[in-house]
Scaffold this active site. Structure first.
Site, PDB file in Angstrom:
ATOM      1  N   GLY A  95       0.732  -1.131  -0.165  1.00  0.00           N
ATOM      2  CA  GLY A  95       0.057  -0.064   0.038  1.00  0.00           C
ATOM      3  C   GLY A  95       0.901   1.265   0.071  1.00  0.00           C
ATOM      4  O   GLY A  95       1.843   1.197  -0.492  1.00  0.00           O
TER       5      GLY A  95
ATOM      6  N   LEU B 125     -18.570   5.167  19.489  1.00  0.00           N
ATOM      7  CA  LEU B 125     -17.957   5.136  20.825  1.00  0.00           C
ATOM      8  C   LEU B 125     -18.675   4.181  21.726  1.00  0.00           C
ATOM      9  O   LEU B 125     -18.215   3.505  22.902  1.00  0.00           O
ATOM     10  CB  LEU B 125     -17.806   6.682  21.641  1.00  0.00           C
ATOM     11  CG  LEU B 125     -17.071   6.710  22.696  1.00  0.00           C
ATOM     12  CD1 LEU B 125     -15.577   5.945  22.755  1.00  0.00           C
ATOM     13  CD2 LEU B 125     -16.945   8.178  23.104  1.00  0.00           C
TER      14      LEU B 125
ATOM     15  N   TYR C 168      -9.285   6.103  16.174  1.00  0.00           N
ATOM     16  CA  TYR C 168      -8.289   6.599  14.860  1.00  0.00           C
ATOM     17  C   TYR C 168      -8.146   7.925  14.649  1.00  0.00           C
ATOM     18  O   TYR C 168      -7.093   8.608  14.628  1.00  0.00           O
ATOM     19  CB  TYR C 168      -8.971   6.133  13.595  1.00  0.00           C
ATOM     20  CG  TYR C 168      -8.276   6.198  12.313  1.00  0.00           C
ATOM     21  CD1 TYR C 168      -7.177   5.177  12.150  1.00  0.00           C
ATOM     22  CD2 TYR C 168      -8.543   7.035  11.501  1.00  0.00           C
ATOM     23  CE1 TYR C 168      -6.372   5.561  11.012  1.00  0.00           C
ATOM     24  CE2 TYR C 168      -7.881   7.364  10.306  1.00  0.00           C
ATOM     25  CZ  TYR C 168      -6.630   6.716  10.051  1.00  0.00           C
ATOM     26  OH  TYR C 168      -5.817   6.747   8.885  1.00  0.00           O
TER      27      TYR C 168
ATOM     28  N   THR D 284      -6.613   2.336  -2.204  1.00  0.00           N
ATOM     29  CA  THR D 284      -5.831   1.211  -1.900  1.00  0.00           C
ATOM     30  C   THR D 284      -6.799   0.049  -1.646  1.00  0.00           C
ATOM     31  O   THR D 284      -8.081  -0.096  -1.846  1.00  0.00           O
ATOM     32  CB  THR D 284      -5.237   1.461  -0.284  1.00  0.00           C
ATOM     33  OG1 THR D 284      -6.387   1.687   0.437  1.00  0.00           O
ATOM     34  CG2 THR D 284      -4.528   2.754  -0.130  1.00  0.00           C
TER      35      THR D 284
END
Length: 451
Positions: A225, A301, A357, A392
């Site tokens: 990638g 969350l 993230y 990707t």
């Protein structure tokens, strides 16, 4: 990677007619750097008058064979006259001396005539000053206006054209060539609407065909990638590469290292002794560190377990923090080194279902900003690169509607390629790019996310 069939269709004769008839976006195929290319600008370069523009003219013959000035304002250049001059592949406008509102009218007077005379995939750079470097409030206000203009101009451009604002501090003029070689060339194909500041820095590139010759670079997450593209591009530019990835990627990692004449290093960067192992494998030290390794474990969350949270924060943020500090403390990262952190536009804007993230990527941006002044005395720069939607394997596996939205929600109307991120990393790795530090460079086609 999934093929972008919409671009394929929109660039056929029938597709162009249909897209125009119904008012759909018509993204252009972007021109990217290819092996064997000799000049950053293959076409006409138009340069405005101005003090920094005079500096650009001194090296412009190394960038292009065709140099023009607007309306013949500079007698030494070929005159470019609306309706008579050639199509323009690159444009440099010097607004660095602007200090009052009335001078901003020159932006309209200069750019309006040329917008219909741009070649496909043209590149525009506006030169200015950082507002916080100016004592005069009116001058600072005027220079800040350039940012709004540049970002809006970038959104109005068509046919794959881009625009950037480069703020040049006093005594940083010697770094203009490297910066313009990047932003006026296809190496910056998927970057638009960005603001970059150049600070004084003595070191410059000696050989533009191999700007990283004699440098040793470590790339984490390098087996495939974006990481693999970064390794290939650094090696292309002359760097000796050390490729690092997890044991599960050993086969791909070793195959790539063999092809690039580099070294494969199988290592879990979250291991307690990762810093020690890294130092043992790098007895002669490093010049460039690219923290590309990263993972996602997406959940809202309310449904995020501690394991998912910790895994992402450990790989994406804690490991780069620990390894960077270890390389600095041990002296393994040489003076005048480069550290590049792989962030994300979601770290700037947030993203539903990615609190772990986005926290990790925002943390990397914070690390770059916090360490930049600390590392300045050693000539070391640290920056974050924030990709947008990049084609990707991961994005190819996304649901169709999400993938299409990701591709189209940018000024360039398409996804980027791993090469686009790699070119940005390679530029920030160059000797002269020590003039750029503590900054975030978005490689996102001017995505509306995080704008």
């Amino acid at each position: 990677m999934a093929s972008d069939r919409y671009i394929d269709f929109a660039n056929t004769d029938f597709g162009r007619r249909l897209v125009a008839a119904v008012g759909l976006p018509a993204p252009a195929r972007l021109e990217r750097w290819q092996a064997g290319r000799l000049r950053p600008v293959e076409g006409s370069l138009l340069i405005s008058p101005g003090p920094l523009a005079d500096q650009v003219r001194s090296f412009a013959p190394r960038i292009t064979d065709l140099l023009f000035s607007f309306g013949g304002e500079v007698p030494s250049d070929n005159p470019w006259i609306e309706g008579q001059g050639p199509k323009l592949k690159a444009v440099v406008f010097d607004a660095s001396a602007f200090s009052r509102t009335e001078q901003l009218s020159q932006l309209r007077a200069f750019f309006q005539p040329i917008l219909r005379s741009l070649d496909p995939c043209a590149h525009i750079v506006i030169l200015g000053k950082a507002p916080d470097s100016l004592n005069d409030p009116l001058a600072a206000s005027t220079q800040q206006a350039l940012e709004g203009f540049t970002r809006s101009l970038a959104k109005e451009l068509r046919n794959g054209a881009t625009a950037q604002l480069v703020q040049v501090d006093e005594d940083a003029e010697n770094q203009l060539e490297g910066t313009l070689r990047f932003f006026l060339s296809p190496k910056s194909a998927y970057i638009s609407g960005q603001v970059v500041r150049l600070s004084p820095y003595a070191e410059t590139v000696q050989d533009w065909s191999r700007p990283l010759a004699g440098r040793k670079a470590l790339v984490t997450g390098a087996a495939r990638g974006i990481g693999a593209a970064i390794a290939e591009t650094l090696a292309r530019d002359g760097a000796e590469v050390v490729l690092l990835d997890v044991p599960q990627a050993k086969y791909d990692l070793e195959a790539l290292a063999a092809r690039l004449g580099g070294q494969a290093l199988v290592l879990d960067i979250c291991a307690p002794d990762a810093a020690v192992q890294l130092s043992e494998h790098l007895p002669s030290g490093l010049d460039i560190v690219v923290h590309n390794a990263g993972i996602t474990r997406d959940k809202t969350l309310a449904n995020m377990t501690a394991d998912l949270w910790d895994a992402v924060l450990n790989v994406n943020l804690n490991a780069p923090q620990v390894l960077t500090q270890a390389l600095l403390d041990s002296g393994a990262l040489h003076d005048n080194g480069r550290v590049i952190l792989m962030a994300s536009i979601s770290g700037l804007a947030g993203n539903r279902g990615q609190t772990n993230y986005t926290a990790s990527k925002a943390g990397l941006i914070g690390l770059a900003r916090a360490l930049a002044p600390v590392l300045k005395a050693r000539g070391i720069s640290i920056n974050a690169v924030a990709p947008g939607f990049i084609e990707t394997k991961m994005t190819a596996d996304m649901p169709f509607a999400l993938r299409e939205a990701g591709r189209r929600l940018s000024s360039l109307g398409q996804g980027g390629l791993p090469q686009d991120v790699a070119e940005a990393v390679a530029w920030l790795s160059q000797p002269g790019s020590g003039a750029v530090s503590g900054q975030v460079l978005r490689v996102c086609g001017q995505s509306v996310i995080g704008a």
